[in-house]
Write a protein that holds these residues in place. Sequence first.
Motif, PDB file in Angstrom:
ATOM      1  N   TYR A  66     -71.810  49.996 -12.940  1.00 17.86           N
ATOM      2  CA  TYR A  66     -72.543  49.210 -11.944  1.00 17.86           C
ATOM      3  C   TYR A  66     -72.222  47.717 -11.963  1.00 17.86           C
ATOM      4  CZ  TYR A  66     -76.248  47.125  -9.210  1.00 17.86           C
ATOM      5  OH  TYR A  66     -76.934  46.390  -8.297  1.00 17.86           O
ATOM      6  N   ARG A  70     -71.115  46.369  -8.240  1.00 19.54           N
ATOM      7  CA  ARG A  70     -72.348  46.104  -7.489  1.00 19.54           C
ATOM      8  C   ARG A  70     -72.090  45.444  -6.142  1.00 19.54           C
ATOM      9  NH1 ARG A  70     -73.996  42.184 -11.971  1.00 19.54           N
ATOM     10  NH2 ARG A  70     -72.867  40.327 -11.344  1.00 19.54           N
ATOM     11  N   LEU A  73     -70.891  48.156  -3.787  1.00 20.03           N
ATOM     12  CA  LEU A  73     -71.969  49.085  -3.443  1.00 20.03           C
ATOM     13  C   LEU A  73     -72.910  48.491  -2.406  1.00 20.03           C
ATOM     14  CD1 LEU A  73     -72.813  50.509  -6.969  1.00 20.03           C
ATOM     15  CD2 LEU A  73     -71.724  51.717  -5.086  1.00 20.03           C
TER      16      LEU A  73
END
Length: 98
Positions: A66, A70, A73
């Motif tokens: 992540y 990030r 995303l």
Amino acid sequence: MPLTQNSTLKTKTPPLSQPSWLGVSALTAVTAIWGWSFLLVKDSVAGYPVFPFLALRFSLAALLVYPFLRHRLKAADRPTVVGGVLMGTALFSGYAFQ
């Protein structure tokens, strides 16, 4: 480096070269790690239930990835998310019913 003409695409592409030692070494290392992890997972699942193990494994992987993804995303559109969910479902099914 001479260029060859590809008759189907009508573009000039460089000819294929010999594989480099670095590339072959990297692929060999990835294959060894993948095979080793398969044995670890097989032994782990023998003493731990499959679905909790998969949940823990993929949760840890998501937490580790992540921070690096990030921004990508947050910018993902609906077709990208739908494709990701479909691929994730297929991957989960493969792991769960192996």
